[in-house]
Write a protein that holds these residues in place. Structure first.
Motif, PDB file in Angstrom:
ATOM      1  N   ARG A  64      46.025  -0.600  26.667  1.00  0.00           N
ATOM      2  CA  ARG A  64      46.463  -2.009  26.729  1.00  0.00           C
ATOM      3  C   ARG A  64      45.543  -2.845  27.607  1.00  0.00           C
ATOM      4  O   ARG A  64      45.242  -3.984  27.317  1.00  0.00           O
ATOM      5  CB  ARG A  64      47.901  -2.071  27.257  1.00  0.00           C
ATOM      6  CG  ARG A  64      48.915  -1.821  26.146  1.00  0.00           C
ATOM      7  CD  ARG A  64      50.295  -1.592  26.708  1.00  0.00           C
ATOM      8  NE  ARG A  64      50.808  -2.711  27.503  1.00  0.00           N
ATOM      9  CZ  ARG A  64      51.961  -2.672  28.157  1.00  0.00           C
ATOM     10  NH1 ARG A  64      52.711  -1.596  28.114  1.00  0.00           N
ATOM     11  NH2 ARG A  64      52.366  -3.716  28.844  1.00  0.00           N
ATOM     12  N   ALA A  80      50.198  11.567  28.285  1.00  0.00           N
ATOM     13  CA  ALA A  80      49.044  10.984  27.585  1.00  0.00           C
ATOM     14  C   ALA A  80      47.968  12.053  27.405  1.00  0.00           C
ATOM     15  O   ALA A  80      47.811  12.932  28.263  1.00  0.00           O
ATOM     16  CB  ALA A  80      48.471   9.819  28.402  1.00  0.00           C
ATOM     17  N   ASP A  92      44.482  10.600  22.852  1.00  0.00           N
ATOM     18  CA  ASP A  92      45.775  10.021  22.501  1.00  0.00           C
ATOM     19  C   ASP A  92      46.365   9.397  23.773  1.00  0.00           C
ATOM     20  O   ASP A  92      47.187   9.998  24.463  1.00  0.00           O
ATOM     21  CB  ASP A  92      46.675  11.137  21.961  1.00  0.00           C
ATOM     22  CG  ASP A  92      48.059  10.614  21.614  1.00  0.00           C
ATOM     23  OD1 ASP A  92      48.214   9.393  21.446  1.00  0.00           O
ATOM     24  OD2 ASP A  92      48.990  11.434  21.549  1.00  0.00           O
ATOM     25  N   THR A  93      45.894   8.175  24.071  1.00  0.00           N
ATOM     26  CA  THR A  93      46.284   7.542  25.333  1.00  0.00           C
ATOM     27  C   THR A  93      46.316   6.027  25.145  1.00  0.00           C
ATOM     28  O   THR A  93      45.517   5.478  24.372  1.00  0.00           O
ATOM     29  CB  THR A  93      45.276   7.941  26.461  1.00  0.00           C
ATOM     30  OG1 THR A  93      45.719   7.406  27.698  1.00  0.00           O
ATOM     31  CG2 THR A  93      43.863   7.467  26.175  1.00  0.00           C
ATOM     32  N   PRO A  94      47.229   5.320  25.802  1.00  0.00           N
ATOM     33  CA  PRO A  94      47.316   3.865  25.613  1.00  0.00           C
ATOM     34  C   PRO A  94      46.084   3.127  26.134  1.00  0.00           C
ATOM     35  O   PRO A  94      45.466   3.578  27.110  1.00  0.00           O
ATOM     36  CB  PRO A  94      48.556   3.453  26.425  1.00  0.00           C
ATOM     37  CG  PRO A  94      49.080   4.661  27.079  1.00  0.00           C
ATOM     38  CD  PRO A  94      48.239   5.842  26.723  1.00  0.00           C
ATOM     39  N   ARG A 123      42.418  -3.535  28.169  1.00  0.00           N
ATOM     40  CA  ARG A 123      41.062  -3.340  27.633  1.00  0.00           C
ATOM     41  C   ARG A 123      39.981  -3.825  28.592  1.00  0.00           C
ATOM     42  O   ARG A 123      38.912  -3.240  28.669  1.00  0.00           O
ATOM     43  CB  ARG A 123      40.921  -4.043  26.276  1.00  0.00           C
ATOM     44  CG  ARG A 123      41.626  -3.273  25.204  1.00  0.00           C
ATOM     45  CD  ARG A 123      41.740  -4.025  23.899  1.00  0.00           C
ATOM     46  NE  ARG A 123      42.345  -3.121  22.945  1.00  0.00           N
ATOM     47  CZ  ARG A 123      41.681  -2.303  22.131  1.00  0.00           C
ATOM     48  NH1 ARG A 123      40.370  -2.322  22.132  1.00  0.00           N
ATOM     49  NH2 ARG A 123      42.302  -1.482  21.326  1.00  0.00           N
ATOM     50  N   ARG A 176      51.332   1.795  35.946  1.00  0.00           N
ATOM     51  CA  ARG A 176      51.148   1.958  34.497  1.00  0.00           C
ATOM     52  C   ARG A 176      49.676   1.709  34.120  1.00  0.00           C
ATOM     53  O   ARG A 176      49.063   2.486  33.380  1.00  0.00           O
ATOM     54  CB  ARG A 176      52.064   0.984  33.731  1.00  0.00           C
ATOM     55  CG  ARG A 176      52.120   1.225  32.233  1.00  0.00           C
ATOM     56  CD  ARG A 176      52.662   0.034  31.484  1.00  0.00           C
ATOM     57  NE  ARG A 176      51.902  -1.189  31.727  1.00  0.00           N
ATOM     58  CZ  ARG A 176      50.661  -1.400  31.287  1.00  0.00           C
ATOM     59  NH1 ARG A 176      50.029  -0.491  30.583  1.00  0.00           N
ATOM     60  NH2 ARG A 176      50.038  -2.537  31.573  1.00  0.00           N
ATOM     61  N   GLU A 230      46.527   4.388  32.671  1.00  0.00           N
ATOM     62  CA  GLU A 230      45.621   4.152  31.526  1.00  0.00           C
ATOM     63  C   GLU A 230      44.174   4.421  31.887  1.00  0.00           C
ATOM     64  O   GLU A 230      43.407   4.982  31.115  1.00  0.00           O
ATOM     65  CB  GLU A 230      45.718   2.687  31.085  1.00  0.00           C
ATOM     66  CG  GLU A 230      46.769   2.454  30.047  1.00  0.00           C
ATOM     67  CD  GLU A 230      46.621   1.064  29.414  1.00  0.00           C
ATOM     68  OE1 GLU A 230      47.666   0.545  29.062  1.00  0.00           O
ATOM     69  OE2 GLU A 230      45.508   0.517  29.299  1.00  0.00           O
TER      70      GLU A 230
END
Ligand code: SAM
Length: 303
Positions: free
Chosen positions: A286, A38, A282-284, A288, A82, A86
């Motif tokens: 999900r 990431a 440039d990183t996920p 929020r 995971r 993030e």
């Protein structure tokens, strides 16, 4: 002074004994999982994986491969790492950049856990680093560093065992050679939520008393959120033993945190949530809710 080099009431009465922090391992797993996956070019932590034990590395490999395991408990562990990856990416990038722009000859890492900066940030070559942490967590880190054969890139690293709940932080830093007359960069990442409001205030008062002009505080804290609190409770109910022993004790609105810092002589120059910090990377994103409520602030000493 206690056997482990601690000073203060906690060292004398032996209270507040506990195991090494498991959330420190989780954050380290998050950074290891994100390394090279990431925000490449902005985020890197090749040291994190070296501090992990075999069973801790296995789930990191699953997250890196994007292959969730079978079984409820295993899946919960996978999702925890995971989600932590993030959060770790924007938090690490923002803090590394703040440390570069607020560099001084002294860096004090409060509640260091398995922080790898003294072992990976070449910018610290002319900086003395004090790693302050709960004695159990610090002992665990030192064993992991020895097993990994990791050598610091910082000019020096001094380990200072302190329980913020009971020990005298100022005395411990004085005993460890920290110079209160020279500027210090203070880093307090991922620790404030685990302390009560009174412990946060006491820690700030102690560090403010050792803060020379030209110093800076880089701080990560959690804003209040009913949704995030419910999510954390649910994770615990579903059997995540990682967060069970380390409950969150204080959350702060940016306004309250700025006022608290001002009381202790610090002026906030930046305070952003992790979702905002993640956007240019440039990183996920999900999770929020978690990202929106985690914050990184930079505050400078003086009016
Ligand atoms: C989630 S970990 C964060 C570690 C590291 N700063 C990072 O971001 O990777 C929380 C850390 O706070 C430390 N901590 C929590 N309560 C503490 C206390 N009362 N005294 C000293 N350290 C404490 C734990 O030992 C642990 O290292």
């Amino acid at each position: 002074m206690g056997e482990d080099g601690r000073s203060g009431q906690g060292a004398q009465d032996g209270q507040h004994r506990r195991a090494a922090s498991r959330t420190a391992v989780l954050v380290c797993q998050g950074r290891a999982a994100a390394d090279g996956r990431a925000a490449v070019g902005r985020f890197a932590d090749p040291v994190a994986v070296r501090l992990l034990r075999d069973e801790e590395r296995a789930v990191v490999e699953q997250v890196r491969a994007g292959t969730p395991p079978q079984g409820w408990r295993e899946r919960t562990g996978y999702e925890g790492v995971r989600a932590c990856a993030e959060i770790a990416v924007p938090r690490t990038v923002a803090i590394d950049e703040a440390l570069r722009s607020q560099a001084s000859g002294q860096l004090v890492v409060l509640g260091a856990g398995l922080d790898t900066r003294a072992w990976r940030l070449a910018d610290l070559a002319h900086t003395d680093v004090w790693e302050v942490d709960h004695p159990a967590s610090q002992q665990d880190k030192r064993a992991r560093l020895a097993a990994a054969g990791a050598e610091p890139v910082a000019r020096s690293v001094r380990f200072t065992a302190v329980d913020f709940a009971v020990d005298d932080l100022a005395a411990a830093l004085a005993a460890a050679g920290h110079d209160p007359a020279a500027p210090t960069t203070w880093l307090w990442e991922g620790v404030v939520p685990y302390l009560t409001r009174a412990q946060v205030r006491a820690t700030l008062a102690a560090l403010a008393g050792r803060t020379a002009p030209g110093s800076a505080l880089v701080l990560n804290y959690q804003a209040p959120s009913a949704k995030a609190a419910a999510g954390r409770l649910l994770t615990r109910l579903l059997g995540s033993s990682v967060t069970a022993g380390e409950p969150w004790r204080s959350r702060w609105t940016p306004q309250r945190m700025a006022a608290l810092l001002a009381e202790h002589g610090f002026r906030v120059t930046a305070d952003d949530d992790l979702l905002t910090l993640a956007r240019p990377l440039d990183t996920p994103v999900r999770g929020r809710t978690s990202l929106r409520n985690g914050r990184v602030a930079v505050a400078l000493a003086g009016p």
